[in-house]
Design a protein around this motif. Structure first.
Motif, PDB file in Angstrom:
ATOM      1  N   SER A   1       0.776  -1.240   0.168  1.00  0.00           N
ATOM      2  CA  SER A   1       0.055   0.091  -0.211  1.00  0.00           C
ATOM      3  C   SER A   1       0.967   1.386   0.106  1.00  0.00           C
ATOM      4  CB  SER A   1      -0.773   0.067   1.150  1.00  0.00           C
ATOM      5  OG  SER A   1      -1.777  -1.084   1.160  1.00  0.00           O
ATOM      6  N   VAL A   2       1.920   1.146  -0.726  1.00  0.00           N
ATOM      7  CA  VAL A   2       2.735   2.640  -0.954  1.00  0.00           C
ATOM      8  C   VAL A   2       2.890   2.612  -2.514  1.00  0.00           C
ATOM      9  CG1 VAL A   2       4.039   2.023   1.324  1.00  0.00           C
ATOM     10  CG2 VAL A   2       4.958   1.127  -1.040  1.00  0.00           C
ATOM     11  N   SER A   3       3.422   3.640  -3.033  1.00  0.00           N
ATOM     12  CA  SER A   3       3.472   3.887  -4.357  1.00  0.00           C
ATOM     13  C   SER A   3       4.587   3.351  -5.013  1.00  0.00           C
ATOM     14  CB  SER A   3       3.767   5.565  -4.668  1.00  0.00           C
ATOM     15  OG  SER A   3       4.760   5.900  -4.188  1.00  0.00           O
ATOM     16  N   ARG A   4       4.653   3.121  -6.269  1.00  0.00           N
ATOM     17  CA  ARG A   4       5.951   2.397  -6.877  1.00  0.00           C
ATOM     18  C   ARG A   4       7.114   3.464  -7.064  1.00  0.00           C
ATOM     19  NH1 ARG A   4       9.324   2.258 -10.589  1.00  0.00           N
ATOM     20  NH2 ARG A   4       8.548   3.934 -11.980  1.00  0.00           N
ATOM     21  N   PRO A   5       6.828   4.706  -6.913  1.00  0.00           N
ATOM     22  CA  PRO A   5       8.173   5.602  -6.764  1.00  0.00           C
ATOM     23  C   PRO A   5       8.703   5.504  -5.347  1.00  0.00           C
ATOM     24  CG  PRO A   5       6.345   6.861  -8.033  1.00  0.00           C
ATOM     25  CD  PRO A   5       5.839   5.314  -7.804  1.00  0.00           C
ATOM     26  N   THR A   6       7.764   5.160  -4.227  1.00  0.00           N
ATOM     27  CA  THR A   6       8.485   4.819  -2.960  1.00  0.00           C
ATOM     28  C   THR A   6       9.306   3.626  -3.066  1.00  0.00           C
ATOM     29  OG1 THR A   6       6.806   5.955  -1.948  1.00  0.00           O
ATOM     30  CG2 THR A   6       7.776   4.240  -0.669  1.00  0.00           C
ATOM     31  N   ILE A   7       8.779   2.495  -3.555  1.00  0.00           N
ATOM     32  CA  ILE A   7       9.590   1.411  -3.408  1.00  0.00           C
ATOM     33  C   ILE A   7      10.856   1.747  -4.523  1.00  0.00           C
ATOM     34  CG2 ILE A   7       9.722  -0.965  -4.470  1.00  0.00           C
ATOM     35  CD1 ILE A   7       7.944  -0.753  -1.960  1.00  0.00           C
ATOM     36  N   LYS A   8      10.895   2.417  -5.558  1.00  0.00           N
ATOM     37  CA  LYS A   8      12.191   2.632  -6.365  1.00  0.00           C
ATOM     38  C   LYS A   8      12.993   3.266  -5.588  1.00  0.00           C
ATOM     39  CE  LYS A   8      13.457   4.634 -10.706  1.00  0.00           C
ATOM     40  NZ  LYS A   8      13.134   5.397 -12.093  1.00  0.00           N
ATOM     41  N   ARG A   9      12.464   4.473  -4.740  1.00  0.00           N
ATOM     42  CA  ARG A   9      13.480   5.248  -4.047  1.00  0.00           C
ATOM     43  C   ARG A   9      14.060   4.437  -2.794  1.00  0.00           C
ATOM     44  NH1 ARG A   9      12.286   6.989   0.485  1.00  0.00           N
ATOM     45  NH2 ARG A   9      10.002   7.305   0.436  1.00  0.00           N
ATOM     46  N   MET A  10      13.334   3.605  -2.102  1.00  0.00           N
ATOM     47  CA  MET A  10      13.651   2.536  -1.308  1.00  0.00           C
ATOM     48  C   MET A  10      14.841   1.809  -1.637  1.00  0.00           C
ATOM     49  SD  MET A  10      10.157   1.820   0.779  1.00  0.00           S
ATOM     50  CE  MET A  10      11.031   0.978   2.405  1.00  0.00           C
ATOM     51  N   GLU A  11      14.851   1.296  -2.831  1.00  0.00           N
ATOM     52  CA  GLU A  11      15.900   0.349  -3.365  1.00  0.00           C
ATOM     53  C   GLU A  11      16.922   1.198  -4.086  1.00  0.00           C
ATOM     54  OE1 GLU A  11      13.497  -2.158  -6.294  1.00  0.00           O
ATOM     55  OE2 GLU A  11      12.774  -3.206  -4.619  1.00  0.00           O
ATOM     56  N   GLY A  12      16.937   2.218  -4.239  1.00  0.00           N
ATOM     57  CA  GLY A  12      17.937   3.229  -4.817  1.00  0.00           C
ATOM     58  C   GLY A  12      19.241   3.247  -4.126  1.00  0.00           C
ATOM     59  N   PRO A  13      20.064   4.147  -4.437  1.00  0.00           N
ATOM     60  CA  PRO A  13      21.266   4.282  -3.908  1.00  0.00           C
ATOM     61  C   PRO A  13      21.282   4.753  -2.228  1.00  0.00           C
ATOM     62  CG  PRO A  13      21.301   5.495  -5.714  1.00  0.00           C
ATOM     63  CD  PRO A  13      19.964   4.728  -5.375  1.00  0.00           C
ATOM     64  N   LYS A  14      20.460   5.480  -1.794  1.00  0.00           N
ATOM     65  CA  LYS A  14      20.196   5.937  -0.830  1.00  0.00           C
ATOM     66  C   LYS A  14      19.418   5.315   0.275  1.00  0.00           C
ATOM     67  CE  LYS A  14      20.962  10.874  -1.732  1.00  0.00           C
ATOM     68  NZ  LYS A  14      20.270  12.197  -1.716  1.00  0.00           N
ATOM     69  N   GLY A  15      18.957   4.104  -0.435  1.00  0.00           N
ATOM     70  CA  GLY A  15      18.196   3.187   0.353  1.00  0.00           C
ATOM     71  C   GLY A  15      16.863   3.527   1.162  1.00  0.00           C
ATOM     72  N   PRO A  16      16.291   2.951   1.976  1.00  0.00           N
ATOM     73  CA  PRO A  16      15.028   3.435   2.623  1.00  0.00           C
ATOM     74  C   PRO A  16      15.406   4.412   3.773  1.00  0.00           C
ATOM     75  CG  PRO A  16      15.575   1.227   3.426  1.00  0.00           C
ATOM     76  CD  PRO A  16      16.750   1.724   2.246  1.00  0.00           C
ATOM     77  N   GLY A  17      16.552   4.992   3.867  1.00  0.00           N
ATOM     78  CA  GLY A  17      16.679   5.985   5.013  1.00  0.00           C
ATOM     79  C   GLY A  17      15.695   7.114   5.178  1.00  0.00           C
ATOM     80  N   ARG A  18      15.101   7.494   4.203  1.00  0.00           N
ATOM     81  CA  ARG A  18      13.958   8.616   3.970  1.00  0.00           C
ATOM     82  C   ARG A  18      12.695   8.196   4.209  1.00  0.00           C
ATOM     83  NH1 ARG A  18      14.975  11.722  -1.215  1.00  0.00           N
ATOM     84  NH2 ARG A  18      12.954  11.889  -0.760  1.00  0.00           N
ATOM     85  N   SER A  19      12.424   6.999   4.429  1.00  0.00           N
ATOM     86  CA  SER A  19      10.937   6.219   4.436  1.00  0.00           C
ATOM     87  C   SER A  19      10.698   6.424   5.930  1.00  0.00           C
ATOM     88  CB  SER A  19      11.124   4.918   4.045  1.00  0.00           C
ATOM     89  OG  SER A  19      11.589   4.896   2.797  1.00  0.00           O
TER      90      SER A  19
END
Length: 78
Positions: free
Chosen positions: A28-46
């Motif tokens: 129940s989150v957006s695809r851009p959220t998953i993309k960001r979480m998997e990106g170089p900075k990781g889920p740190g901003r989640s």
């Protein structure tokens, strides 16, 4: 509790043969959220709630995150 990384989210998703869209829908989150979480900075901003939602969905699907020192590693259970 050890921190979940973007690489671990990607690995867990790959073990389940899920795309980012499926994980986003299940958590129940957006695809851009998953993309960001998997990106170089990781889920740190989640938020803690978002991270817990993603982790819970993966665990309910059969992924177990096993401790590796101060990190977690995914392991598929079936």
């Amino acid at each position: 509790m050890a921190v979940l990384t973007g690489s671990q989210i990607r690995a867990a998703r790959a073990m389940l043969a899920w795309g980012q869209e499926r994980l986003a829908r299940e958590a129940s989150v957006s695809r851009p959220t998953i993309k960001r979480m998997e990106g170089p900075k990781g889920p740190g901003r989640s938020t803690a709630a978002t991270l817990e939602s993603v982790r819970s969905v993966l665990e309910l699907a059969g992924i177990e995150f096993l401790p590796e020192d101060d990190r977690l590693g995914p392991c598929l259970l079936y």
